[in-house]
Structures are given as structure tokens and as C-alpha cells.
Design a protein around this motif. Structure first.
Motif, PDB file in Angstrom:
ATOM      1  N   PRO A   1       0.815  -1.233   0.000  1.00 20.86           N
ATOM      2  CA  PRO A   1       0.000   0.000   0.000  1.00 20.86           C
ATOM      3  C   PRO A   1       0.843   1.274   0.000  1.00 20.86           C
ATOM      4  CG  PRO A   1      -0.850  -1.584   1.590  1.00 20.86           C
ATOM      5  CD  PRO A   1       0.459  -2.132   1.107  1.00 20.86           C
ATOM      6  N   GLU A   2       1.992   1.248   0.736  1.00 23.14           N
ATOM      7  CA  GLU A   2       2.811   2.452   0.842  1.00 23.14           C
ATOM      8  C   GLU A   2       3.342   2.918  -0.510  1.00 23.14           C
ATOM      9  OE1 GLU A   2       3.122  -0.309   2.626  1.00 23.14           O
ATOM     10  OE2 GLU A   2       4.030   0.035   4.599  1.00 23.14           O
TER      11      GLU A   2
ATOM     12  N   LEU B   1       1.006   3.979  -5.124  1.00 21.67           N
ATOM     13  CA  LEU B   1       0.796   5.134  -6.008  1.00 21.67           C
ATOM     14  C   LEU B   1       1.991   5.379  -6.917  1.00 21.67           C
ATOM     15  CD1 LEU B   1      -0.972   7.587  -3.522  1.00 21.67           C
ATOM     16  CD2 LEU B   1      -2.005   6.359  -5.447  1.00 21.67           C
TER      17      LEU B   1
ATOM     18  N   GLY C   1      -6.107  -0.472  -6.254  1.00 19.81           N
ATOM     19  CA  GLY C   1      -6.128   0.662  -5.339  1.00 19.81           C
ATOM     20  C   GLY C   1      -7.370   0.682  -4.464  1.00 19.81           C
TER      21      GLY C   1
ATOM     22  N   ILE D   1      -7.082   2.808  -1.095  1.00 21.57           N
ATOM     23  CA  ILE D   1      -6.573   4.093  -1.596  1.00 21.57           C
ATOM     24  C   ILE D   1      -7.729   4.859  -2.225  1.00 21.57           C
ATOM     25  CG2 ILE D   1      -4.823   5.202  -3.019  1.00 21.57           C
ATOM     26  CD1 ILE D   1      -3.611   3.267  -1.022  1.00 21.57           C
TER      27      ILE D   1
ATOM     28  N   THR E   1      -5.690   7.497  -6.884  1.00 25.53           N
ATOM     29  CA  THR E   1      -5.252   6.429  -7.779  1.00 25.53           C
ATOM     30  C   THR E   1      -5.391   6.856  -9.242  1.00 25.53           C
ATOM     31  OG1 THR E   1      -5.934   4.745  -6.187  1.00 25.53           O
ATOM     32  CG2 THR E   1      -5.601   4.020  -8.454  1.00 25.53           C
TER      33      THR E   1
ATOM     34  N   GLY F   1       1.642   8.211  -0.518  1.00 27.93           N
ATOM     35  CA  GLY F   1       1.487   6.773  -0.316  1.00 27.93           C
ATOM     36  C   GLY F   1       1.897   6.297   1.052  1.00 27.93           C
TER      37      GLY F   1
ATOM     38  N   TYR G   1      -0.630   5.269   3.657  1.00 26.04           N
ATOM     39  CA  TYR G   1      -1.361   4.013   3.554  1.00 26.04           C
ATOM     40  C   TYR G   1      -0.413   2.840   3.797  1.00 26.04           C
ATOM     41  CZ  TYR G   1      -4.364   7.354   1.216  1.00 26.04           C
ATOM     42  OH  TYR G   1      -5.104   8.469   0.927  1.00 26.04           O
TER      43      TYR G   1
ATOM     44  N   THR H   1      -3.760   0.651   7.767  1.00 31.16           N
ATOM     45  CA  THR H   1      -4.891   1.409   7.215  1.00 31.16           C
ATOM     46  C   THR H   1      -5.766   0.550   6.303  1.00 31.16           C
ATOM     47  OG1 THR H   1      -3.614   2.164   5.301  1.00 31.16           O
ATOM     48  CG2 THR H   1      -3.530   3.534   7.277  1.00 31.16           C
TER      49      THR H   1
END
Length: 483
Positions: free
Chosen positions: A108-109, A112, A144, A149, A154, A212, A215, A219
Motif C-alpha cells: 500500500p505504501e 501510487l 487501489g 486508496i 489512484t 502513499g 497508507y 490502514t
């Protein structure tokens, strides 16, 4: 002849026409939340008496509308086939497979910035932002959403990557068109764009990396992710076979095959897999081609991701595209833009002023014409004489056209790029517009160069040879005597 009665509009007359059309659209949206298709149609009707006041007959006005609208046929066909493609790829398990494995593989980090880079690479190799949005973009939207996200962020990363790769690719139509109308050469144009595109891209990547970091595993709703992947695994056969439509489509795009047949072949391959591999009946597959994929799983995330596509999903966008092009055709035919620019063209003496005016003209023609092609051709045609007068190389102009018109194409709701992107990704233009960072940063760098003069390359002045004084030759017996 009827054309003998036609006169060019004065500055105030041209300004009145432009303000009238803009006011109808903006007031209608802001005050009444009216459908933009109706507002565009009303704007067209309002311009009819203006043009007749310049000496045009109604037939001539109608011809200007229809000629411009005819340019919507190819993009319209692309929109229709993309609608079919999306529905087919969901039914075939292509999109579910990408979402399933993407959720499991991408952190997740760094989702993006990964999306930005991934879509940039795909667009550079295929030379098409639309193809990238319709393939890699659709997949990354699903991933995403599953990772929690926000869809706007996204979509902003997808748009930034796809349009960066598109304008830096020698295979792209806009990358070839911009230097052509500016009088330049494509590779000089691409090389010159690096001065603005590369720093803007690096800044954009840093911004998406920072965003990013908000997230991470804490999260993400692990229960929703587990529920999503379980549902996809239960209702679709996932695996290599389902990725075949993507391979086919990207191969065709890289080989520069025509867009409409290529997209439809990609959809057809998806339809075959839906029938032969997923077990969907042929009747249901054809229905999905027309109305899109329908699902009622009881799981909101699943329904939001998969209930999309179909030919009918694009009809409203095509109507908007037709009316936008018709309006642009009327304004172009009546000479509105030329009249406005002619009023101050001679006053432009500095590169900073020139770049600023070119940026404004590029955005204005994009919004008026509803097409990046209209913007590129009109902007290049109108501004080229001024660049030549200031002895600037054509790649200066072509770079600005790409930094503005090409980059902003997906950000205007009624342009082909805006309509296509919003429909394909399932996100309103206004939702992802604030996160299309590349489209805002690039013209700012371009304007900085204009003000400072940096990278604003000039044509080489031919060296003047000093004239030597003629020496009188002595006549000899071998030389003819002058009469």
C-alpha cells in the motif's frame, strides 16, 4: 457568392461569442447542476445568430458544426469498443485476476508511485494514453480500491503516468502531431520536452511517494480484502489464461495496428475466454458486450469494482463529444480565436509573455474544441508565426503544446480524453483532477523557462559574409571586349 458577404468578427464581437458559450456551460453546471450535454447543445444554438450576424447562411453554420462533429466518429468508435472491452474483460476473469494478484503483491505504501511508473512504461512502449488507461489503468484502479486508496488519488497517478509516457513516445499520435504543426522534427521535439517533463515527473513521483506513506498495513481493511479475494476466487477461474486478452491488445498496439479493430479483438478474445473458460453462455456474453457486466454479490466492494462496462455506458459521453466538437467548429469557422489573438500579437516581444500566451491559447482551444488534436493544430497554427518572428526554434512551441494541451486533455470533462478517462476508470473528472500533479507542474516549469529564457533555443543566424570591394580586372587579349 455567399462567402462574399462573410466578414471577420471584431475583437468585442469575438469576445461576446466566446463569453456567451462559456457562461451558458459554467452557469448551467454551477447554478442548476444541468447535464453538460444539454448545455453544450444550447451553446451551439446561441452561437447561430452570432454567426449569421457575420454574414453566414444557416447552411454554412450547419456545415461548420457537422464538419467538426465528423471528427468524433473515430474517437466515438473507440469509446464504444472500450465499453465492450471492459465488460468482456470482467466476464473473462482478466480484471478479477489483475485485482486478485495485485492486491497480494503491491505494498500500500508504494502503490501510487508504482502505478505512476507502471503506466508510464506501458504508455511509452504502446504510444497510447487511452490504451494504457483502458488496460493497466483499469487494473490499478481495482487494486487501489481494494487497498483502501481513494479513487481520485489512484486515478491521478494513472493519468499522470499514462500521459507522460504517451507524450514521450515516438509512437504517439500527439507526439508526432505537435512538431508537425510547429514546423519541427519529432526527435528534436522529444529531446526538448525532457527539460520540462523529466523534472516534473520526478517531483510528481516524490509527491505520490509521500502521499502513499499514509497508507500501510494498518490502514487497510484486512477483512474486506479477504472477503474480496475470496469472492473473486470463488466466482472466477483466475490465472495465466485470463491474461491472454491483455497480451493480445498490447501486442497489437505496439505494432501500431488501428485502434478500433485492436480494441475489439482484445474484447473478442475476452469474450471467447468468458465462454470457453469461465463457462458464461454466449447469449450472456453478448449481453455483457452491450449492457456491461452485472453482479449483485451483496458485497459493496465487489459490486463497485465489477459492475461496469458495456457499449451503452459510453453513449452519453459520445453525445457530449459531438456537441463539444460542434461548438468548437463554430468558434473556429467564425474566426473568434484569430480575432482575439490578432488584437495583441504584435505586442508580444519577450519569451515569458509568449510562453504565457501560448499556454492560455492551448488551454482555451482544448476547452473550446473538446479535442487535443483541435488544440494542437489550432494552437500551433495561431502561435507559430510569433515564434518565428522571435527567431525561436519550433521545438519550443511543440513542447508547450504537449506540456499543456496533451497533459490537460483528461482533465476537461467534455474533451475526448476527459470523457474516456472518467468512463473507463469509473471516476468523475473533478475527483481525480486535483491529483493529476504532472499536468500542473509541467506548464509551471515551462513558464519558468519562458520567463528566464532558459532552454528557449533560438535558430542559428546565417553568417553574413563581408563583401569584398570589386577590383577592376585588366582586360587581356583573351577576354571579350564589353559592348
Amino acid at each position: 457568392m455567399e462567402t462574399d458577404r462573410i466578414r471577420k468578427p471584431s475583437f468585442m464581437y469575438a469576445l461576446s461569442m466566446l463569453i456567451s458559450s462559456i457562461a451558458i456551460v459554467s452557469i448551467g453546471i454551477l447554478a442548476f447542476d444541468a447535464p453538460i450535454q444539454i448545455l453544450m447543445l444550447i451553446s451551439m444554438l446561441v452561437l447561430i445568430p452570432f454567426m449569421m450576424g457575420l454574414g453566414y447562411s444557416y447552411k454554412q453554420v450547419e456545415k461548420s458544426m457537422l464538419t467538426s462533429m465528423s471528427r468524433a466518429l473515430q474517437p466515438g468508435l473507440i469509446l464504444l469498443t472500450v465499453g465492450i472491452l471492459i465488460g468482456a474483460w470482467i466476464a473473462s476473469g482478466t480484471v478479477p485476476t489483475l485485482i486478485y494478484y495485485g492486491v497480494k503483491a503491491v505494498s500500500p505504501e508504494f502503490f501510487l508511485v508504482t502505478t505512476l511508473i507502471f503506466t508510464s512504461v506501458v504508455a511509452t512502449f504502446t504510444g497510447t494514453s487511452w490504451g494504457t488507461v483502458g488496460t493497466a489503468g483499469v487494473a490499478m484502479m481495482g487494486v487501489g480500491t481494494a487497498l483502501g486508496i481513494p479513487v481520485g488519488v489512484t486515478a491521478g497517478a494513472i493519468v499522470s503516468g499514462a500521459y507522460f509516457g504517451d507524450k514521450m513516445s515516438p509512437l504517439s499520435d500527439t507526439t508526432n502531431l505537435a512538431p508537425a504543426v510547429s514546423g519541427g522534427e519529432i526527435f528534436a521535439h522529444i529531446k526538448h520536452m525532457l527539460w520540462t517533463a523529466l523534472p516534473a515527473y520526478i517531483i510528481t513521483a516524490i509527491i505520490f511517494t509521500i502521499i502513499g506513506l499514509k497508507y500501510n498495513a494498518t490502514t487497510v481493511d484486512a477483512a474486506s480484502i479477504s472477503q474480496l479475494t475470496a469472492n473473486l476466487n470463488e466466482h472466477f477461474k483466475l490465472g495465466i489464461v485470463t491474461l491472454l486478452p491483455i497480451v493480445v491488445l498490447i501486442t497489437l498496439l505496439i505494432l501500431k495496428k488501428p485502434a478500433v479493430p485492436s480494441i475489439f479483438i482484445g474484447a473478442a478474445v475476452g469474450g471467447v475466454i468468458a465462454v470457453a473458460y469461465q463457462g458464461t453462455s454466449l447469449a450472456d456474453t453478448l449481453s455483457i458486450f452491450y449492457d456491461g457486466y452485472q453482479v449483485d454479490s451483496g458485497i459493496a466492494m465487489v459490486d463497485e469494482l465489477l459492475q461496469r462496462g458495456g457499449l451503452t455506458s459510453m453513449l452519453g459521453l459520445i453525445a457530449l463529444f459531438l456537441f463539444a466538437l460542434g461548438l468548437g467548429g463554430m468558434l473556429a469557422e467564425s474566426g473568434v480565436l484569430e480575432a482575439l489573438i490578432a488584437s495583441f500579437a504584435d505586442k508580444i516581444q519577450h519569451t515569458g509573455t509568449l510562453v504565457f500566451v501560448t499556454i492560455v491559447v492551448s488551454y482555451a482551444t482544448l476547452m473550446i474544441g473538446g479535442s487535443v488534436y483541435f488544440s494542437t493544430v489550432m494552437g500551433g497554427t495561431l502561435m507559430r508565426p510569433i515564434f518565428e518572428r522571435l527567431n525561436l526554434k519550433p521545438e519550443n512551441l511543440s513542447r508547450i503544446l504537449e506540456d499543456t494541451g496533451t497533459q490537460a486533455a483528461p482533465l476537461v470533462p467534455w474533451t475526448g480524453g476527459g470523457m474516456y478517462t472518467a468512463a473507463t476508470l469509473g471516476v468523475a473528472t473533478t475527483t481525480y483532477l486535483p491529483f493529476a500533479f504532472l499536468a500542473f507542474i509541467t506548464p509551471m516549469i515551462s513558464l519558468f523557462y519562458g520567463i528566464t529564457g532558459l532552454t528557449m533555443t533560438k535558430k542559428e543566424q546565417p553568417e553574413k559574409k563581408e563583401k569584398k570591394p570589386k577590383q577592376e580586372k585588366k582586360k587581356t587579349a583573351m577576354q571579350p571586349l564589353e559592348a
